[in-house]
Motif scaffolding. Structure first.
Motif, mmCIF file in Angstrom:
data_model
loop_
_atom_site.group_PDB
_atom_site.id
_atom_site.type_symbol
_atom_site.label_atom_id
_atom_site.label_comp_id
_atom_site.label_asym_id
_atom_site.label_seq_id
_atom_site.Cartn_x
_atom_site.Cartn_y
_atom_site.Cartn_z
ATOM 1 N N ASP A 2 4.337 4.467 14.660
ATOM 2 C CA ASP A 2 4.346 3.159 15.314
ATOM 3 C C ASP A 2 3.011 2.746 15.908
ATOM 4 O OD1 ASP A 2 6.984 2.519 14.694
ATOM 5 O OD2 ASP A 2 7.756 3.688 16.384
ATOM 6 N N GLU A 3 1.988 3.577 15.758
ATOM 7 C CA GLU A 3 0.664 3.152 16.205
ATOM 8 C C GLU A 3 0.166 1.948 15.404
ATOM 9 O OE1 GLU A 3 1.131 7.455 17.291
ATOM 10 O OE2 GLU A 3 1.455 6.286 15.466
ATOM 11 N N TYR A 4 0.701 1.793 14.182
ATOM 12 C CA TYR A 4 0.265 0.693 13.314
ATOM 13 C C TYR A 4 1.477 0.019 12.683
ATOM 14 C CZ TYR A 4 -4.290 2.740 14.002
ATOM 15 O OH TYR A 4 -5.421 3.230 14.598
ATOM 16 N N LEU A 5 1.306 -1.241 12.332
ATOM 17 C CA LEU A 5 2.325 -1.942 11.581
ATOM 18 C C LEU A 5 2.390 -1.379 10.161
ATOM 19 C CD1 LEU A 5 1.505 -5.620 12.643
ATOM 20 C CD2 LEU A 5 3.466 -4.259 13.397
ATOM 21 N N PRO A 6 3.544 -1.498 9.518
ATOM 22 C CA PRO A 6 3.604 -1.060 8.119
ATOM 23 C C PRO A 6 2.820 -2.005 7.216
ATOM 24 C CG PRO A 6 5.633 -2.189 8.720
ATOM 25 C CD PRO A 6 4.834 -2.057 9.994
ATOM 26 N N ILE A 7 2.304 -1.459 6.120
ATOM 27 C CA ILE A 7 1.735 -2.328 5.094
ATOM 28 C C ILE A 7 2.884 -3.179 4.553
ATOM 29 C CG2 ILE A 7 0.454 -2.439 2.927
ATOM 30 C CD1 ILE A 7 -1.047 -1.111 5.306
ATOM 31 N N PRO A 8 2.757 -4.513 4.563
ATOM 32 C CA PRO A 8 3.888 -5.353 4.127
ATOM 33 C C PRO A 8 4.347 -4.998 2.710
ATOM 34 C CG PRO A 8 2.189 -6.685 5.185
ATOM 35 C CD PRO A 8 1.601 -5.320 5.003
ATOM 36 N N LEU A 9 5.647 -4.894 2.532
ATOM 37 C CA LEU A 9 6.195 -4.547 1.227
ATOM 38 C C LEU A 9 5.751 -5.539 0.160
ATOM 39 C CD1 LEU A 9 8.038 -2.725 -0.450
ATOM 40 C CD2 LEU A 9 9.968 -4.185 0.210
ATOM 41 N N ASN A 10 5.674 -6.821 0.502
ATOM 42 C CA ASN A 10 5.203 -7.806 -0.467
ATOM 43 C C ASN A 10 3.820 -7.460 -0.994
ATOM 44 O OD1 ASN A 10 7.335 -9.545 -0.732
ATOM 45 N ND2 ASN A 10 6.592 -11.068 0.728
ATOM 46 N N GLN A 11 2.943 -6.983 -0.107
ATOM 47 C CA GLN A 11 1.586 -6.654 -0.529
ATOM 48 C C GLN A 11 1.570 -5.435 -1.444
ATOM 49 O OE1 GLN A 11 -0.809 -8.778 0.017
ATOM 50 N NE2 GLN A 11 0.590 -10.044 1.240
ATOM 51 N N ILE A 12 2.415 -4.455 -1.146
ATOM 52 C CA ILE A 12 2.521 -3.280 -2.019
ATOM 53 C C ILE A 12 3.043 -3.705 -3.385
ATOM 54 C CG2 ILE A 12 3.746 -1.100 -2.359
ATOM 55 C CD1 ILE A 12 3.561 -0.634 0.634
ATOM 56 N N ASN A 13 4.015 -4.607 -3.394
ATOM 57 C CA ASN A 13 4.551 -5.090 -4.672
ATOM 58 C C ASN A 13 3.502 -5.883 -5.442
ATOM 59 O OD1 ASN A 13 7.009 -3.903 -4.141
ATOM 60 N ND2 ASN A 13 7.935 -5.765 -3.322
ATOM 61 N N PHE A 14 2.761 -6.749 -4.731
ATOM 62 C CA PHE A 14 1.710 -7.522 -5.404
ATOM 63 C C PHE A 14 0.656 -6.602 -6.024
ATOM 64 C CE2 PHE A 14 2.532 -11.238 -2.263
ATOM 65 C CZ PHE A 14 3.574 -11.691 -3.059
ATOM 66 N N SER A 15 0.388 -5.490 -5.355
ATOM 67 C CA SER A 15 -0.618 -4.551 -5.850
ATOM 68 C C SER A 15 -0.083 -3.651 -6.959
ATOM 69 C CB SER A 15 -1.147 -3.682 -4.705
ATOM 70 O OG SER A 15 -0.216 -2.664 -4.362
ATOM 71 N N LYS A 16 1.191 -3.833 -7.317
ATOM 72 C CA LYS A 16 1.867 -3.022 -8.332
ATOM 73 C C LYS A 16 1.841 -1.546 -7.968
ATOM 74 C CE LYS A 16 0.906 -6.400 -11.964
ATOM 75 N NZ LYS A 16 0.297 -6.668 -13.289
ATOM 76 N N GLY A 17 2.015 -1.308 -6.666
ATOM 77 C CA GLY A 17 2.108 0.069 -6.196
ATOM 78 C C GLY A 17 0.777 0.728 -5.891
ATOM 79 N N LEU A 18 -0.335 -0.023 -6.047
ATOM 80 C CA LEU A 18 -1.645 0.567 -5.760
ATOM 81 C C LEU A 18 -1.805 0.859 -4.272
ATOM 82 C CD1 LEU A 18 -4.525 1.342 -6.733
ATOM 83 C CD2 LEU A 18 -5.180 -1.050 -6.293
ATOM 84 N N TYR A 19 -1.372 -0.067 -3.423
ATOM 85 C CA TYR A 19 -1.486 0.147 -1.985
ATOM 86 C C TYR A 19 -0.517 1.257 -1.554
ATOM 87 C CZ TYR A 19 -3.767 -4.476 -1.742
ATOM 88 O OH TYR A 19 -4.590 -5.554 -1.920
ATOM 89 N N GLN A 20 -0.973 2.081 -0.633
ATOM 90 C CA GLN A 20 -0.136 3.147 -0.096
ATOM 91 C C GLN A 20 0.390 2.745 1.275
ATOM 92 O OE1 GLN A 20 -1.832 7.112 -0.242
ATOM 93 N NE2 GLN A 20 -2.841 6.695 -2.208
ATOM 94 N N GLN A 21 1.665 3.063 1.515
ATOM 95 C CA GLN A 21 2.286 2.721 2.783
ATOM 96 C C GLN A 21 1.733 3.612 3.901
ATOM 97 O OE1 GLN A 21 3.379 0.802 5.124
ATOM 98 N NE2 GLN A 21 5.022 0.060 3.748
ATOM 99 N N ASN A 22 1.703 3.080 5.111
ATOM 100 C CA ASN A 22 1.261 3.861 6.263
ATOM 101 C C ASN A 22 2.223 5.010 6.534
ATOM 102 O OD1 ASN A 22 -1.150 2.574 6.942
ATOM 103 N ND2 ASN A 22 -0.134 1.013 8.195
ATOM 104 N N PRO A 23 1.740 6.107 7.140
ATOM 105 C CA PRO A 23 2.602 7.267 7.414
ATOM 106 C C PRO A 23 3.830 6.885 8.234
ATOM 107 C CG PRO A 23 0.305 7.843 7.764
ATOM 108 C CD PRO A 23 0.334 6.362 7.532
ATOM 109 N N GLY A 24 4.954 7.465 7.850
ATOM 110 C CA GLY A 24 6.185 7.301 8.602
ATOM 111 C C GLY A 24 7.024 6.113 8.201
ATOM 112 N N TRP A 25 6.460 5.209 7.397
ATOM 113 C CA TRP A 25 7.206 4.009 7.001
ATOM 114 C C TRP A 25 7.837 4.241 5.622
ATOM 115 C CZ3 TRP A 25 8.326 0.515 10.519
ATOM 116 C CH2 TRP A 25 7.509 0.422 11.651
#
Length: 573
Positions: free
Chosen positions: A550-573
């Protein structure tokens, strides 16, 4: 560029024109479109620079980044969401409680998108600036410095909100954006990229600018100091602070000394001036977002990021968000020496009107918080009442004041159903510069040098009661504020005092949560806060801060989808 326009008539004419072999008539500029060559003039590049400045304040109430109040204040326990219950802009409730936050919250995605618009505009201006020579545009280097400064600001916000973001600059072609990962750079490397923008700005910006609102050398030095201070607290992949970089702290001291030595800035004699329209671009403002009204546009270019935060009385009308927490109000209590009650401030509540007379408080309380029976925003006859509150059963009886103006203020603008104003929002105050220096000195184990700086801030607060009067001329509350003595001022005590001072000085200005994360104390601090506060506020009954997530917001799922899975989600999310 080529363009072909066809119609039934054109086709008929072409069929009849068997003797015409010249196709040059097809090579024409498209109507209503401009080529890069047409745009890459000094006049048009200046317009793109202005467009980048405009994005500083182009946020919206549901994804504000002007003051960062939902992320910096509500997540820090300094404020409750407010509004009409937990479902009213429910994303802010998710942020406040942490437990209910999700990767698919649309407001988080919009926040990401809006900040990247600022970066895109800066990059576009920088690409165009690279194409023009200094003869055609004598201020080319200055404008490059401004754009690097603004890009650094936008990336700084993304970094403190999300930690791991894709870094795209003007050298990366648009068609390659999709190949840039949010983890291509390490945490430290990303901080260094942001710092490099501010270093370039320091090297290329003038000491003063002919137009108010443009970044100057001192603003760049200050923002570089802030960036290095954050970078100095080295974080692990799971967001734990593992060490503090002493060399970076020393550079923070050097940079803040340069801003101080410039002689351009000082503390306002009255703390209130920072939060009044009359104080815009005053001696304490190092860099601020410039707003306007009566500027030829239908509703003006006003502060929409704070549009939800006015009381629900007839003079305003909407929307009752951003309500200071009981914990924050209690933090302004002082002891017999006028010093903060570090360990005991929250043992009892300041609640009834008499409590503000039987207890002594720091004057900054009445500069920051609207309190029932107290004058609102320095107007002795404009008394804050509980009827102004939208949902006091859920969120209590206090309202934030710093971002607001009186309904009679020349900057006030109704944009139904919301309220707004053209009062500036200051990104860096001179008080920031002083306390960054003090913090660096304390962490360098030079607390004695920090003592007079912290006391300078407290002395100004002590002198800031002239506007805190009732109609009879009496003080609104029982003010007592003192200065720290050298006798108890060792490193551990100084660190505690500095961190508490930042809370009081910058209360409700959008900074607190990021301080807690930077210091590595967010989990312990906030779970202790929730343990007590949830006994007073039912909406917090399920709130819990998860360390390492919770120190950081999650990377928005829309952005991960737009990147076709290239972006990695923040720890714990």
């Amino acid at each position: 560029m080529k363009i072909l326009k066809t119609s039934a008539l054109a086709i008929s004419l072409l069929a009849l024109s068997s003797g015409c072999n010249d196709k040059e008539f097809l090579n024409v500029q498209p109507t209503g479109a401009l080529s890069d060559d047409q745009l890459n003039t000094a006049a048009n590049i200046e317009k793109q620079v202005i467009a980048t400045y405009s994005q500083l304040g182009n946020d919206v109430y549901r994804a504000p980044y002007t003051s960062l109040w939902p992320y910096g204040n509500v997540r820090a326990g300094d404020a409750y969401k407010g509004g009409n219950g937990t479902a009213d802009v429910d994303a802010f409730h998710f942020y406040e409680t942490f437990t209910f936050n999700r990767v698919d919250v649309g407001n988080t995605d919009e926040l990401w998108f809006l900040i990247y618009i600022g970066i895109s505009r800066a990059n576009d201006a920088l690409r165009r600036l690279e194409t023009i020579n200094a003869t055609a545009m004598p201020n080319k280097a200055i404008r490059q410095g401004e754009m690097r400064f603004l890009r650094g600001h936008f990336y700084f916000m993304l970094k403190e909100l999300f930690k791991r973001v894709p870094y795209i600059d003007e050298t990366i072609p648009t068609e390659q954006y999709a190949s840039v990962s949010n983890v291509a750079l390490s945490n430290d490397e990303l901080w260094t990229k942001i710092a490099d923008d501010f270093r370039f700005a320091v090297a290329n910006l003038p000491d003063t600018q002919p137009e108010i609102g443009r970044a100057n050398k001192s603003a760049a030095q200050a923002y570089l100091a802030k960036t290095l201070l954050f970078q100095a607290y080295v974080q692990s992949d799971n967001n734990a602070v593992t060490s503090v970089d002493q060399a970076k702290l020393q550079e923070v001291v050097t940079l803040t000394n340069q801003v101080i030595a410039s002689g351009k800035y000082s503390l306002h004699s009255d703390f209130a001036t920072n939060f009044l329209t009359a104080g815009d671009n005053g001696v304490e403002s190092v860099f601020a977002i410039q707003f306007s009204r009566n500027d030829g546009t239908p509703k003006g270019r006003t502060d929409r990021g704070n549009a939800l935060n006015y009381p629900m009385n007839p003079d305003y009308g909407c929307c009752g968000f951003h309500q200071p927490s009981q914990n924050l109000v209690n933090a302004f209590k002082t002891d017999a020496q006028g010093l903060p009650q570090f360990e005991t401030f929250n043992n009892s509540d300041l609640s009834a009107p008499a409590d503000f007379q039987t207890n002594t408080v720091d004057p900054r309380l009445d500069h920051s918080v609207g309190i029932p029976s107290h004058p609102y925003k320095y107007s002795p006859s404009f008394i804050f009442e509980t009827s102004w509150l939208r949902d006091q059963n859920t969120y209590g009886v206090y309202m934030s004041m710093k971002e607001n103006v009186l309904p009679s203020d020349p900057s006030f603008q109704k944009t139904p159903p919301f309220m707004s104003s053209s009062k500036n929002w200051t990104i860096i105050r001179y008080a920031d510069v002083l306390l960054w220096k003090a913090e660096a000195l304390i962490e360098l184990n030079r607390p004695a040098e920090a003592l007079p700086i912290v006391n300078q801030i407290r002395q100004r607060a002590q002198n800031s009661t002239a506007r805190l009067k009732t109609t009879t001329g009496a003080n609104i509350s029982n003010y007592r504020i003192g200065q720290y003595s050298a006798g108890v001022w060792n490193q551990a005590y100084a660190r505690q005092a500095l961190r508490f001072e930042r809370r009081l000085e910058f209360a409700l200005e959008g900074q607190r949560f990021f301080d807690l994360v930077r210091w590595g104390i967010a989990a312990d601090y906030l779970n202790t806060y929730f343990e007590k506060e949830k006994t007073k506020r039912q909406h917090l009954k399920d709130a819990r801060f998860t360390r390492g997530r919770d120190e950081y917001l999650p990377i928005p799922l829309n952005q991960i989808n737009f990147s076709k899975g290239l972006y990695q989600q923040n720890p714990g999310w």
